[in-house]
Scaffold this motif. Sequence first.
Motif, PDB file in Angstrom:
ATOM      1  N   CYS A  95       0.843  -1.180   0.000  1.00 44.35           N
ATOM      2  CA  CYS A  95       0.000   0.000   0.000  1.00 44.35           C
ATOM      3  C   CYS A  95       0.885   1.240   0.000  1.00 44.35           C
ATOM      4  O   CYS A  95       1.839   1.332   0.762  1.00 44.35           O
ATOM      5  CB  CYS A  95      -0.887  -0.040   1.242  1.00 44.35           C
ATOM      6  SG  CYS A  95      -1.809   1.464   1.501  1.00 44.35           S
ATOM      7  N   MET A  96       0.601   2.158  -0.872  1.00 41.64           N
ATOM      8  CA  MET A  96       1.291   3.439  -0.868  1.00 41.64           C
ATOM      9  C   MET A  96       0.292   4.491  -0.420  1.00 41.64           C
ATOM     10  O   MET A  96      -0.757   4.661  -1.033  1.00 41.64           O
ATOM     11  CB  MET A  96       1.844   3.790  -2.239  1.00 41.64           C
ATOM     12  CG  MET A  96       2.488   5.166  -2.272  1.00 41.64           C
ATOM     13  SD  MET A  96       3.442   5.465  -3.754  1.00 41.64           S
ATOM     14  CE  MET A  96       4.987   4.736  -3.256  1.00 41.64           C
ATOM     15  N   ILE A  97       0.622   5.175   0.668  1.00 41.41           N
ATOM     16  CA  ILE A  97      -0.257   6.209   1.196  1.00 41.41           C
ATOM     17  C   ILE A  97       0.075   7.521   0.501  1.00 41.41           C
ATOM     18  O   ILE A  97       1.221   7.977   0.526  1.00 41.41           O
ATOM     19  CB  ILE A  97      -0.112   6.326   2.720  1.00 41.41           C
ATOM     20  CG1 ILE A  97      -0.490   4.982   3.362  1.00 41.41           C
ATOM     21  CG2 ILE A  97      -0.971   7.459   3.260  1.00 41.41           C
ATOM     22  CD1 ILE A  97      -0.232   4.885   4.829  1.00 41.41           C
ATOM     23  N   LEU A  98      -0.945   8.095  -0.133  1.00 44.57           N
ATOM     24  CA  LEU A  98      -0.761   9.309  -0.919  1.00 44.57           C
ATOM     25  C   LEU A  98      -1.631  10.446  -0.409  1.00 44.57           C
ATOM     26  O   LEU A  98      -2.777  10.227  -0.014  1.00 44.57           O
ATOM     27  CB  LEU A  98      -1.127   9.047  -2.384  1.00 44.57           C
ATOM     28  CG  LEU A  98      -0.282   8.020  -3.120  1.00 44.57           C
ATOM     29  CD1 LEU A  98      -0.891   7.719  -4.475  1.00 44.57           C
ATOM     30  CD2 LEU A  98       1.139   8.507  -3.271  1.00 44.57           C
ATOM     31  N   ASP A  99      -1.083  11.637  -0.477  1.00 40.40           N
ATOM     32  CA  ASP A  99      -1.879  12.840  -0.247  1.00 40.40           C
ATOM     33  C   ASP A  99      -2.276  13.375  -1.620  1.00 40.40           C
ATOM     34  O   ASP A  99      -1.947  12.773  -2.644  1.00 40.40           O
ATOM     35  CB  ASP A  99      -1.091  13.872   0.574  1.00 40.40           C
ATOM     36  CG  ASP A  99       0.186  14.325  -0.113  1.00 40.40           C
ATOM     37  OD1 ASP A  99       0.449  13.907  -1.266  1.00 40.40           O
ATOM     38  OD2 ASP A  99       0.933  15.104   0.493  1.00 40.40           O
ATOM     39  N   GLU A 100      -2.972  14.494  -1.657  1.00 42.85           N
ATOM     40  CA  GLU A 100      -3.443  15.001  -2.945  1.00 42.85           C
ATOM     41  C   GLU A 100      -2.314  15.447  -3.869  1.00 42.85           C
ATOM     42  O   GLU A 100      -2.497  15.562  -5.071  1.00 42.85           O
ATOM     43  CB  GLU A 100      -4.447  16.133  -2.750  1.00 42.85           C
ATOM     44  CG  GLU A 100      -3.868  17.373  -2.101  1.00 42.85           C
ATOM     45  CD  GLU A 100      -4.933  18.406  -1.819  1.00 42.85           C
ATOM     46  OE1 GLU A 100      -4.617  19.593  -1.996  1.00 42.85           O
ATOM     47  OE2 GLU A 100      -6.044  18.046  -1.442  1.00 42.85           O
ATOM     48  N   LEU A 101      -1.131  15.664  -3.316  1.00 41.89           N
ATOM     49  CA  LEU A 101       0.020  16.046  -4.141  1.00 41.89           C
ATOM     50  C   LEU A 101       0.872  14.840  -4.531  1.00 41.89           C
ATOM     51  O   LEU A 101       1.852  14.990  -5.253  1.00 41.89           O
ATOM     52  CB  LEU A 101       0.881  17.071  -3.399  1.00 41.89           C
ATOM     53  CG  LEU A 101       0.179  18.376  -3.028  1.00 41.89           C
ATOM     54  CD1 LEU A 101       1.107  19.268  -2.201  1.00 41.89           C
ATOM     55  CD2 LEU A 101      -0.309  19.108  -4.267  1.00 41.89           C
ATOM     56  N   ALA A 102       0.519  13.661  -4.043  1.00 36.67           N
ATOM     57  CA  ALA A 102       1.267  12.425  -4.307  1.00 36.67           C
ATOM     58  C   ALA A 102       2.751  12.601  -3.968  1.00 36.67           C
ATOM     59  O   ALA A 102       3.623  12.146  -4.687  1.00 36.67           O
ATOM     60  CB  ALA A 102       1.067  11.979  -5.752  1.00 36.67           C
ATOM     61  N   LEU A 103       3.019  13.259  -2.848  1.00 32.01           N
ATOM     62  CA  LEU A 103       4.400  13.563  -2.461  1.00 32.01           C
ATOM     63  C   LEU A 103       5.317  12.347  -2.332  1.00 32.01           C
ATOM     64  O   LEU A 103       6.486  12.439  -2.699  1.00 32.01           O
ATOM     65  CB  LEU A 103       4.425  14.389  -1.174  1.00 32.01           C
ATOM     66  CG  LEU A 103       3.985  15.838  -1.337  1.00 32.01           C
ATOM     67  CD1 LEU A 103       3.974  16.557   0.004  1.00 32.01           C
ATOM     68  CD2 LEU A 103       4.864  16.568  -2.332  1.00 32.01           C
ATOM     69  N   PRO A 104       4.834  11.206  -1.842  1.00 28.72           N
ATOM     70  CA  PRO A 104       5.751  10.063  -1.775  1.00 28.72           C
ATOM     71  C   PRO A 104       6.365   9.697  -3.132  1.00 28.72           C
ATOM     72  O   PRO A 104       7.465   9.169  -3.200  1.00 28.72           O
ATOM     73  CB  PRO A 104       4.869   8.924  -1.252  1.00 28.72           C
ATOM     74  CG  PRO A 104       3.813   9.612  -0.468  1.00 28.72           C
ATOM     75  CD  PRO A 104       3.552  10.895  -1.217  1.00 28.72           C
ATOM     76  N   LEU A 105       5.653  10.009  -4.201  1.00 29.49           N
ATOM     77  CA  LEU A 105       6.167   9.682  -5.526  1.00 29.49           C
ATOM     78  C   LEU A 105       7.254  10.646  -5.999  1.00 29.49           C
ATOM     79  O   LEU A 105       7.794  10.491  -7.080  1.00 29.49           O
ATOM     80  CB  LEU A 105       5.018   9.636  -6.533  1.00 29.49           C
ATOM     81  CG  LEU A 105       3.983   8.558  -6.229  1.00 29.49           C
ATOM     82  CD1 LEU A 105       2.825   8.650  -7.205  1.00 29.49           C
ATOM     83  CD2 LEU A 105       4.603   7.179  -6.254  1.00 29.49           C
ATOM     84  N   SER A 106       7.580  11.602  -5.161  1.00 27.94           N
ATOM     85  CA  SER A 106       8.688  12.503  -5.492  1.00 27.94           C
ATOM     86  C   SER A 106       9.942  12.126  -4.708  1.00 27.94           C
ATOM     87  O   SER A 106      10.956  12.797  -4.807  1.00 27.94           O
ATOM     88  CB  SER A 106       8.293  13.958  -5.202  1.00 27.94           C
ATOM     89  OG  SER A 106       8.091  14.138  -3.814  1.00 27.94           O
TER      90      SER A 106
END
Length: 162
Positions: A1-12
């Motif tokens: 599971c990848m927890i994401l906020d509306e900016l998808a910051l983990p993907l940066s």
Amino acid sequence: CMILDELALPLSRSWCLFELLQTIQLEKARLTDFQGLLFCTSTGVLNYGAAVVELAMNIGRKLSTLSVADADATCEADKKLIDKAVLEEMGSYEAIDHELQLHILGALKKCHSKVSNSFLDLFSDLKQQRTVSKATPDAELRTDRRDDVNEARDRADVQVAV
């Protein structure tokens, strides 16, 4: 599971993307008890169609322009190591970018379908209430409602498939 906020910051972040690469590898191994990559938000799991529409749209927009090549790490040595692993496994940054976009596309389609069906049910309920107020017999209402919902879902399925 990848927890994401509306900016998808983990993907940066390089380390998060490395973990994502590991998840994609496990998916390809097709382990029977492995659920695969799940995009989780504060309002639900996108892959299950359980997230607020605006949040799902924001994450989708972010992923549509995301490039793993632009990910950061606090330690430059970590970034180089992770970039090397990504390139060895996927062949290019574009390949993993594409893989991510396919995953979010599937999750967004699920959200779209769930929201569309929820609206169709609501429309049917509202129409039923209007018909009840005109004193239509109950059996006829149930039949009309079922026909309306099935017809609307058929139209929605055609639109989603396109």
